[in-house]
Design a protein around this motif. Structure first.
Motif, PDB file in Angstrom:
ATOM      1  N   LYS A   1       0.345  -9.636  -8.350  1.00  0.00           N
ATOM      2  CA  LYS A   1      -0.620  -8.790  -9.061  1.00  0.00           C
ATOM      3  C   LYS A   1      -2.072  -9.143  -8.750  1.00  0.00           C
ATOM      4  O   LYS A   1      -2.946  -8.299  -8.794  1.00  0.00           O
ATOM      5  CB  LYS A   1      -0.391  -8.821 -10.579  1.00  0.00           C
ATOM      6  CG  LYS A   1       0.956  -8.277 -11.002  1.00  0.00           C
ATOM      7  CD  LYS A   1       1.097  -8.277 -12.514  1.00  0.00           C
ATOM      8  CE  LYS A   1       2.467  -7.768 -12.932  1.00  0.00           C
ATOM      9  NZ  LYS A   1       2.648  -7.785 -14.392  1.00  0.00           N
ATOM     10  N   ARG A   2      -2.352 -10.399  -8.483  1.00  0.00           N
ATOM     11  CA  ARG A   2      -3.693 -10.822  -8.066  1.00  0.00           C
ATOM     12  C   ARG A   2      -3.514 -11.724  -6.851  1.00  0.00           C
ATOM     13  O   ARG A   2      -3.088 -12.875  -6.988  1.00  0.00           O
ATOM     14  CB  ARG A   2      -4.408 -11.561  -9.207  1.00  0.00           C
ATOM     15  CG  ARG A   2      -4.693 -10.687 -10.405  1.00  0.00           C
ATOM     16  CD  ARG A   2      -5.435 -11.419 -11.507  1.00  0.00           C
ATOM     17  NE  ARG A   2      -4.625 -12.438 -12.146  1.00  0.00           N
ATOM     18  CZ  ARG A   2      -3.717 -12.199 -13.070  1.00  0.00           C
ATOM     19  NH1 ARG A   2      -3.456 -10.964 -13.444  1.00  0.00           N
ATOM     20  NH2 ARG A   2      -3.037 -13.181 -13.627  1.00  0.00           N
ATOM     21  N   ALA A   3      -3.828 -11.182  -5.667  1.00  0.00           N
ATOM     22  CA  ALA A   3      -3.489 -11.929  -4.460  1.00  0.00           C
ATOM     23  C   ALA A   3      -4.319 -11.476  -3.270  1.00  0.00           C
ATOM     24  O   ALA A   3      -4.943 -10.413  -3.279  1.00  0.00           O
ATOM     25  CB  ALA A   3      -1.992 -11.757  -4.141  1.00  0.00           C
ATOM     26  N   LEU A   4      -4.309 -12.312  -2.237  1.00  0.00           N
ATOM     27  CA  LEU A   4      -4.956 -12.024  -0.959  1.00  0.00           C
ATOM     28  C   LEU A   4      -3.875 -11.692   0.058  1.00  0.00           C
ATOM     29  O   LEU A   4      -2.926 -12.455   0.245  1.00  0.00           O
ATOM     30  CB  LEU A   4      -5.757 -13.236  -0.485  1.00  0.00           C
ATOM     31  CG  LEU A   4      -6.215 -13.219   0.985  1.00  0.00           C
ATOM     32  CD1 LEU A   4      -7.267 -12.141   1.188  1.00  0.00           C
ATOM     33  CD2 LEU A   4      -6.762 -14.587   1.390  1.00  0.00           C
ATOM     34  N   LEU A   5      -4.003 -10.534   0.721  1.00  0.00           N
ATOM     35  CA  LEU A   5      -3.112 -10.154   1.814  1.00  0.00           C
ATOM     36  C   LEU A   5      -3.909 -10.275   3.103  1.00  0.00           C
ATOM     37  O   LEU A   5      -4.871  -9.532   3.316  1.00  0.00           O
ATOM     38  CB  LEU A   5      -2.607  -8.725   1.627  1.00  0.00           C
ATOM     39  CG  LEU A   5      -1.624  -8.216   2.683  1.00  0.00           C
ATOM     40  CD1 LEU A   5      -0.332  -9.031   2.652  1.00  0.00           C
ATOM     41  CD2 LEU A   5      -1.327  -6.740   2.490  1.00  0.00           C
ATOM     42  N   ALA A   6      -3.521 -11.210   3.959  1.00  0.00           N
ATOM     43  CA  ALA A   6      -4.315 -11.516   5.161  1.00  0.00           C
ATOM     44  C   ALA A   6      -3.530 -11.237   6.434  1.00  0.00           C
ATOM     45  O   ALA A   6      -3.632 -11.979   7.409  1.00  0.00           O
ATOM     46  CB  ALA A   6      -4.783 -12.970   5.121  1.00  0.00           C
ATOM     47  N   ASP A   7      -2.746 -10.157   6.442  1.00  0.00           N
ATOM     48  CA  ASP A   7      -2.072  -9.749   7.674  1.00  0.00           C
ATOM     49  C   ASP A   7      -3.107  -9.449   8.758  1.00  0.00           C
ATOM     50  O   ASP A   7      -4.228  -9.033   8.460  1.00  0.00           O
ATOM     51  CB  ASP A   7      -1.233  -8.492   7.432  1.00  0.00           C
ATOM     52  CG  ASP A   7       0.047  -8.794   6.665  1.00  0.00           C
ATOM     53  OD1 ASP A   7       0.296  -9.983   6.378  1.00  0.00           O
ATOM     54  OD2 ASP A   7       0.788  -7.838   6.349  1.00  0.00           O
ATOM     55  N   GLU A   8      -2.701  -9.607  10.008  1.00  0.00           N
ATOM     56  CA  GLU A   8      -3.606  -9.328  11.116  1.00  0.00           C
ATOM     57  C   GLU A   8      -3.937  -7.837  11.160  1.00  0.00           C
ATOM     58  O   GLU A   8      -3.181  -7.002  10.656  1.00  0.00           O
ATOM     59  CB  GLU A   8      -2.960  -9.778  12.429  1.00  0.00           C
ATOM     60  CG  GLU A   8      -2.767 -11.286  12.519  1.00  0.00           C
ATOM     61  CD  GLU A   8      -2.111 -11.696  13.824  1.00  0.00           C
ATOM     62  OE1 GLU A   8      -1.831 -10.808  14.657  1.00  0.00           O
ATOM     63  OE2 GLU A   8      -1.870 -12.895  14.012  1.00  0.00           O
ATOM     64  N   PRO A   9      -5.079  -7.478  11.770  1.00  0.00           N
ATOM     65  CA  PRO A   9      -5.461  -6.067  11.863  1.00  0.00           C
ATOM     66  C   PRO A   9      -4.370  -5.227  12.519  1.00  0.00           C
ATOM     67  O   PRO A   9      -3.730  -5.656  13.487  1.00  0.00           O
ATOM     68  CB  PRO A   9      -6.726  -6.103  12.730  1.00  0.00           C
ATOM     69  CG  PRO A   9      -7.299  -7.467  12.493  1.00  0.00           C
ATOM     70  CD  PRO A   9      -6.112  -8.381  12.338  1.00  0.00           C
ATOM     71  N   GLY A  10      -4.145  -4.027  11.978  1.00  0.00           N
ATOM     72  CA  GLY A  10      -3.174  -3.113  12.559  1.00  0.00           C
ATOM     73  C   GLY A  10      -1.786  -3.180  11.969  1.00  0.00           C
ATOM     74  O   GLY A  10      -0.899  -2.422  12.374  1.00  0.00           O
ATOM     75  N   LEU A  11      -1.574  -4.076  10.996  1.00  0.00           N
ATOM     76  CA  LEU A  11      -0.238  -4.230  10.422  1.00  0.00           C
ATOM     77  C   LEU A  11      -0.035  -3.438   9.133  1.00  0.00           C
ATOM     78  O   LEU A  11       0.994  -3.560   8.483  1.00  0.00           O
ATOM     79  CB  LEU A  11       0.060  -5.715  10.166  1.00  0.00           C
ATOM     80  CG  LEU A  11       0.165  -6.590  11.419  1.00  0.00           C
ATOM     81  CD1 LEU A  11       0.557  -8.021  11.046  1.00  0.00           C
ATOM     82  CD2 LEU A  11       1.181  -6.009  12.399  1.00  0.00           C
ATOM     83  N   GLY A  12      -1.020  -2.618   8.765  1.00  0.00           N
ATOM     84  CA  GLY A  12      -0.811  -1.715   7.641  1.00  0.00           C
ATOM     85  C   GLY A  12      -1.066  -2.308   6.278  1.00  0.00           C
ATOM     86  O   GLY A  12      -0.276  -2.090   5.348  1.00  0.00           O
ATOM     87  N   LYS A  13      -2.169  -3.024   6.125  1.00  0.00           N
ATOM     88  CA  LYS A  13      -2.490  -3.602   4.811  1.00  0.00           C
ATOM     89  C   LYS A  13      -2.800  -2.512   3.784  1.00  0.00           C
ATOM     90  O   LYS A  13      -2.473  -2.655   2.599  1.00  0.00           O
ATOM     91  CB  LYS A  13      -3.683  -4.565   4.947  1.00  0.00           C
ATOM     92  CG  LYS A  13      -3.378  -5.809   5.751  1.00  0.00           C
ATOM     93  CD  LYS A  13      -4.529  -6.798   5.715  1.00  0.00           C
ATOM     94  CE  LYS A  13      -5.744  -6.318   6.492  1.00  0.00           C
ATOM     95  NZ  LYS A  13      -5.475  -6.175   7.949  1.00  0.00           N
ATOM     96  N   THR A  14      -3.423  -1.423   4.240  1.00  0.00           N
ATOM     97  CA  THR A  14      -3.759  -0.338   3.321  1.00  0.00           C
ATOM     98  C   THR A  14      -2.506   0.260   2.706  1.00  0.00           C
ATOM     99  O   THR A  14      -2.421   0.455   1.488  1.00  0.00           O
ATOM    100  CB  THR A  14      -4.555   0.759   4.061  1.00  0.00           C
ATOM    101  OG1 THR A  14      -5.728   0.192   4.632  1.00  0.00           O
ATOM    102  CG2 THR A  14      -4.940   1.877   3.106  1.00  0.00           C
ATOM    103  N   ALA A  15      -1.522   0.549   3.544  1.00  0.00           N
ATOM    104  CA  ALA A  15      -0.264   1.114   3.056  1.00  0.00           C
ATOM    105  C   ALA A  15       0.426   0.165   2.087  1.00  0.00           C
ATOM    106  O   ALA A  15       0.980   0.591   1.059  1.00  0.00           O
ATOM    107  CB  ALA A  15       0.654   1.429   4.236  1.00  0.00           C
TER     108      ALA A  15
END
Length: 289
Positions: A115-129
């Motif tokens: 619920k409160r977190a950092l998502l640090a996937d590399e660019p292009g992996l769909g963080k928005t979705a």
């Protein structure tokens, strides 16, 4: 002398009862403020506050009954499950949404659990979705998620609107842009679920949160003593974003908010209000690495 900590009556702050010799240590805890009337320090109730208190005062720390119960529940229901999911790179087939990639399903599971977190996937992996579907999953689980605030670079505002149309059709998204008059009319739109603003406009759309000894500019209306500080330059005046009770906040490219003293960062804090759902997204969590 022990340092006694306990939740206040509202449960929103942790009260610190410490001898004056601990003053500098209390000041070093993020979010700490001193109440001259009660002569007590307090910090926002959060897991990070608990970790800071434990690492700062160590064996001198004495926990009250209520903060102990809160921390025990927080660890068992959110922290430990989230830490397990943090190491999960893929969610097996059949778990989560079939139209997402395995790594995205794992990200949605992690975000919706933490619920409160950092998502640090590399660019292009769909963080928005992943962020959109995580908010949707929380709503499906009974959480109140609207209205939601998205803060992103100016070039990505329309992209967020398109992504909502793709991953969560039916949600009304309002992109805030244009002149001051146009923005005001956009905020007056009815039944808006999601507001999308860019980082650069935060300071004009929200008051600033205090930070340590950093002084806030106040106009005479807000008990300021400098007549040159107008309402428009006042950093205490409530603005459009402060008048909305956001339930979820997503900060895209959160590395733009890494300096806690910056006005942009403190505008984000103030605009976020008491939102229980907070996602931070970035593909570059560490600069020059």
């Amino acid at each position: 002398m022990p340092v006694n900590v306990e939740l206040d009556e509202t449960g929103e702050h942790i009260i610190i009862g410490a001898d004056w010799r601990f003053k500098e240590l209390c000041k070093s805890i993020p979010g700490a403020t001193y109440d001259a009337k009660t002569q007590l320090w307090r910090v926002p109730t959060s897991w990070s506050s608990c970790l800071a208190l434990r690492s700062t005062f160590r064996d001198d720390l004495v926990l009250g009954e209520n903060i102990t119960a809160w921390a025990t529940n927080e660890r068992s229901t959110r922290i430990d499950p989230s830490n397990i999911l943090r190491e999960l790179e893929q969610l097996p087939e059949g778990e989560g949404d079939d139209d997402l990639f395995p790594h995205q399903r794992a990200g949605v599971k992690f975000l919706s659990t933490a619920k409160r977190a950092l998502l640090a996937d590399e660019p292009g992996l769909g963080k928005t979705a992943q962020a959109i579907r995580a908010i949707k999953k929380l709503q499906d689980d009974g959480e109140d998620v609207f209205p939601a605030l998205i803060v992103c670079p100016n070039t990505l505002k329309k992209n967020w609107k398109r992504e909502f149309e793709k991953w969560w059709p039916g949600v009304k998204v309002q992109v805030i842009s244009g002149t001051a008059v146009q923005r005001r009319k956009q905020f007056e739109e009815e039944n808006v679920d999601v507001y999308v603003v860019n980082w650069e406009s935060l300071r004009s759309l929200s008051r600033l949160a205090p930070y340590g000894a950093v002084a806030l500019a106040r106009c005479p209306e807000c008990k300021g003593h400098d007549a040159r500080v107008t309402t428009g330059r006042c950093e205490v005046h409530e603005r459009e974003l402060n008048q909305i009770d956001f339930k979820a906040v997503v900060a895209d490219e959160i590395h733009r908010s890494k300096d806690p003293k910056s006005k942009q960062t403190r505008a984000l804090w103030a605009a976020s209000g008491d939102a229980k759902i907070r996602f931070a997204l970035t593909g570059t969590p560490i600069a020059n690495n």
